[in-house]
Design a protein around this motif. Structure first.
Motif: not given
Length: 440
Positions: A360-368
């Protein structure tokens, strides 16, 4: 600046490793160093005294990005630039000459492709967030390598001068361009080495080599130790025996594949509002959870509480929130862990895939965001829904994503796909072959 060297037999390579001052970089750099040293090469690992100290010391100075709030990282870059003189002196004094100084990005290869070399950006200028919300023109095949509008501000900022006096992009390009020169006739950069592999990023390495006009080499996943081999990181009792961490003992009491492990890394820009919505989403989902919650760097003790009032009491029968250290690799590999809620840092993603669990993915910054998009395309995870304009999320979106992976039928497909990729990534023969290529 402090140096540690792993000396080995005569006739091997002599390698200097100087990672960016973030643990997500230092750990894989150290793993690469250990693999090369084990093969008979001499490796010098260069960093600050604070980062090299074991156990960690607590001087008033900052030694890595985990010690700082995001707005202060530019100053750390400026401080790191101050190490240029000592590093040059160390290289010049190294006996026998340093023959390899590899450029080793700890991020996925796709990020380097997306950012591109200076010449490609000159041919196709990108200055505004909307320019980064599409696949770069130099990627000749269908790709998920693009940012959504609300994700693109960080990369726009990377092209602008920061507190260090240099933009991040110009810094990156200078590393690659200056590496073409032989310095003191004793060392040079031959290649770009990424912590990745062809199985994770098909077609990216050939394109990366063409774009930067030098070989791009995958080093493999460089997973730090296998579960069961990490006892040196556990505290010892007065009798000298190993004390199993409490969070792992809690997992021992849970049913197989019944727990979602939640960890957003050491530097995710998690606000109190984010934490509240995430907590309430876990509560709504009704699943068992283990949450490794780290307070954002630079916040004071009297800041607003990161958890909603009464949350821990209401969920104590099925969940644990741990604000101390959690052995992530072992938690992910535990039989009770069935899903990982992650910010999609490259290191955390690799650790999860090596354990064969869906995301379950909750990306924020850069390559996320790029990593999250790639995992969705491979059928290994689900992203939490975000507002298209500001990237915000709410408890309902968290609950829907968690239940889709852990409760609904679709989760079985994701778990199967994750297990298939795990079988490839933990193949020791394949991983050793990548180190062979680095040595070549």
């Amino acid at each position: 600046m402090a140096m540690e060297a792993a000396a080995a037999g005569a006739g091997g390579l002599e390698v200097v490793v100087f990672p960016w001052l973030a643990f997500g970089h230092m750990i894989p750099f150290l793993e690469l160093s250990k693999r090369l040293a084990a093969r008979g090469h001499t490796v010098s690992f260069v960093s600050t005294p604070r980062n090299l100290a074991r156990p960690p010391v607590r001087p008033p100075a900052s030694g890595s990005t985990s010690d700082l709030s995001p707005d202060k990282v530019g100053l750390l870059k400026k401080a790191m630039d101050g190490l240029a003189g000592p590093l040059a002196a160390f290289l010049a004094a190294a006996q026998g000459g340093i023959r390899h100084v590899p450029d080793f990005p700890a991020s996925q290869a796709a990020l380097s492709v997306f950012l591109g070399p200076r010449w490609a950006n000159a041919a196709h200028p990108r200055m505004e967030p909307e320019h980064f919300a599409e696949t770069p023109r130099w990627i000749p095949f269908p790709s998920t390598t693009f940012f959504l509008r609300h994700e693109a501000q960080w990369v726009t900022d990377a092209f602008r001068t920061n507190a260090s006096g240099v933009s991040d992009m110009d810094r990156w390009w200078q590393v690659l361009e200056r590496s073409r020169l032989t310095i003191h006739r004793s060392f040079f950069l031959e290649r770009i080495i990424h912590r990745s592999c062809e199985e994770l990023e098909p077609r990216m390495f050939g394109l990366l080599s063409d774009l930067f006009r030098k070989p791009a080499v995958p080093a493999g996943i460089l997973l730090p130790g296998a579960p069961g081999d990490l006892e040196e990181d556990h505290r010892q009792s007065s009798s000298g025996s190993i004390v199993r961490p409490q969070v792992l003992r809690w997992l021992d009491d849970q049913l197989p594949n019944s727990v979602i492990f939640v960890a957003l890394g050491s530097e995710a820009p998690l606000t109190p509002e984010n934490a509240h919505e995430l907590a309430l989403g876990l509560e709504l989902a009704g699943v068992h959870f283990l949450w490794a919650l780290r307070k954002p760097a630079g916040t004071s003790n009297d800041d607003e509480l990161l958890l909603p009032a009464g949350f821990e009491e209401r969920t104590r029968h099925r969940g644990v929130v741990c604000t101390g250290w959690v052995p992530q690799v072992e938690a992910l590999a535990h039989c009770a862990t069935g899903t990982f809620l992650t910010h999609c840092g490259w290191g955390s993603t690799i650790e999860s895939l090596s354990s064969g669990i869906p995301l379950v993915m909750l990306p924020f910054v850069v390559d996320q965001p790029l990593i999250a998009r790639a995992m969705v395309e491979r059928g290994i995870g689900v992203e939490v829904a975000r507002d298209e304009n500001d990237g915000s999320f709410d408890r309902d979106g968290v609950a829907v994503a968690v239940r889709r992976v852990m409760v609904e039928e679709h989760g079985k497909v994701l778990a199967t796909n994750a297990k298939k990729l795990q079988g490839v990534l933990v193949d020791q023969g394949r991983q050793e072959h990548y180190i062979d290529e680095v040595e070549a």
